[in-house]
Design a protein around this motif. Structure first.
Motif, short mmCIF file in Angstrom:
data_model
loop_
_atom_site.label_atom_id
_atom_site.label_comp_id
_atom_site.label_asym_id
_atom_site.label_seq_id
_atom_site.Cartn_x
_atom_site.Cartn_y
_atom_site.Cartn_z
N VAL A 178 1.00 -1.18 0.02
CA VAL A 178 -0.06 0.02 -0.11
C VAL A 178 0.94 1.24 0.06
CG1 VAL A 178 -1.72 1.31 1.18
CG2 VAL A 178 -1.90 -1.21 1.02
N THR A 229 -1.45 -1.19 -4.01
CA THR A 229 -2.67 -0.20 -4.20
C THR A 229 -2.37 1.24 -3.72
OG1 THR A 229 -4.05 -2.12 -3.93
CG2 THR A 229 -4.91 0.33 -3.93
N TYR A 282 -3.33 4.89 -2.70
CA TYR A 282 -4.42 5.84 -2.48
C TYR A 282 -4.12 7.29 -2.46
CZ TYR A 282 -6.62 1.14 -0.97
OH TYR A 282 -7.17 -0.02 -0.98
#
Length: 382
Positions: A286, A318, A320
């Motif tokens: 992340v 991922t 964000y």
């Protein structure tokens, strides 16, 4: 008289040395404490930001449910409606049931049914948005925090040291709304981030990394500037009790987007060890960043850094990205525009369309309609 060329009139430039976040103006603190001056002489304040989680989850969910039940909630929220308010409510319901009959007073004038004042007052109190004035200077920490310690339990507040008005190059020392939005999403999707290894770019005061540290295994909170990183490290220490139950760890490190490599010089504060770089590449799944898209050159540098780091990760990752879309009126366009946001979107499209044999990027928007776990003003531009 001042002579101005035609070219200068077509391209005026306005400069401001100060940037101010309004997050600290709309939070439920009764006061903000100025605790010290940092290394460059800026006043540093300590603020408490309330968390609506753990023991308060059920109460918060109930509050959200009540808010969404419709206009009638406005009347039910007040337990002590005056007789006139109850009478008006009864008349309005009768009118709604008939659909066509108007309410007239004794003289035949139209009587307008108004929302009960007591209920609207309670609604206003629920917003928790009293304007705060940071004017108190305290010398001793223990005396300064005594009242706040009594009002706030350790499990429902995040303590953040920050500055308020800064030059543009020091905006990371302030607290920004998109950091709260991303923190809300982390708490909303706790199971998604549980036991993850996380990298934050442009961590600033560290509030998002601290929230991530309550669920993730390890968080590398990165930024540039020894003074800023020292403040971030102090905030991590202030909130260590929030991360200890889950065994989370937040490491504060330097990461300059304008450089192609991690700083590994042991003489430089907040540099990386070879083991930490290997851990990041082997386990990071992340990456996150909040409110870092305000300068086109830095935006370009961030996306280059994203590409460089993700290409070296062993596992899929991922990313964000949270931001506030700030609208400005420009003389060049003679209209309200958001050039920083437009530049960000262009970079995002370029990343998605990047032809790279080793890695592929897909972009998906996330609707900001998830539950709010921190008390702040969530505006529609987030």
């Amino acid at each position: 008289m001042v002579d101005v060329t035609e070219e200068e009139m077509d391209n005026p430039t306005f400069r401001s040395d100060t940037v101010l976040s309004d997050v600290h103006l709309h939070c439920p603190n009764k006061r903000h404490l100025m605790v010290r001056l940092n290394a460059v002489g800026q006043p540093v304040f300590l603020s408490y930001f309330k968390l609506l989680w753990n023991t308060e989850d059920l109460a918060f969910e109930k509050h959200v449910e009540e808010v969404t039940t419709g206009a009638e909630h406005q009347y039910r929220s007040g337990d002590k409606l005056c007789d006139k308010d109850r009478s008006n409510l009864k008349k309005e319901r009768e009118l709604n049931s008939k659909g066509v009959e108007a309410l007239l007073d004794d003289d035949g004038d139209l009587e307008v049914v108004r929302r009960p004042r007591s209920a609207s007052d309670l609604e206003a109190e629920d917003l928790l948005r009293d304007i705060m004035c940071p004017v108190i200077l305290m010398k001793g920490r223990e005396d300064a925090f005594e009242d706040e310690e009594q009002e706030c339990t350790c499990s429902n507040v995040v303590k953040i040291e920050h500055t308020m008005a800064t030059p543009l190059e020091d905006v990371g020392k302030q607290v920004w709304r998109a950091a709260f939005l991303l923190a809300d999403y982390i708490l909303f999707k706790r199971d998604t981030f549980r036991c993850c290894s996380v990298l934050e770019l442009g961590g600033g005061t560290g509030i998002t990394s601290i929230i991530m540290g309550t669920v993730a295994k390890r968080v590398y909170c990165t930024d540039v500037g020894e003074d800023l990183l020292a403040m971030c490290e102090q905030n991590v220490a202030l909130n260590k009790h929030l991360m200890e139950p889950g065994g989370g760890e937040v490491k504060v490190k330097e990461l300059d987007w304008l450089k192609d490599k991690f700083c590994t010089d042991p003489e430089v504060p907040y540099s990386w060890s070879e083991e930490e770089i290997a851990d990041l590449h082997d386990h990071c799944s992340v990456i996150m960043a909040a409110d870092v898209f305000y300068d086109d050159d830095l935006t370009d540098a961030l996306f280059r850094t994203l590409h460089r780091i993700t290409r070296n990760l062993r596992n899929s990752c991922t990313v964000y990205l949270a931001l506030e879309k700030r609208l400005n009126f420009t003389l060049r366009h003679m209209d309200v525009t958001c050039e920083a946001y437009s530049h960000f979107r262009n970079n995002l499209n370029d990343l998605e369309n990047l032809q790279d044999r080793k890695i592929k990027y897909t972009v998906e928007p996330i609707k900001a309609d998830f539950c709010q776990f921190l008390v702040y003003e969530r505006i529609e531009q987030l």
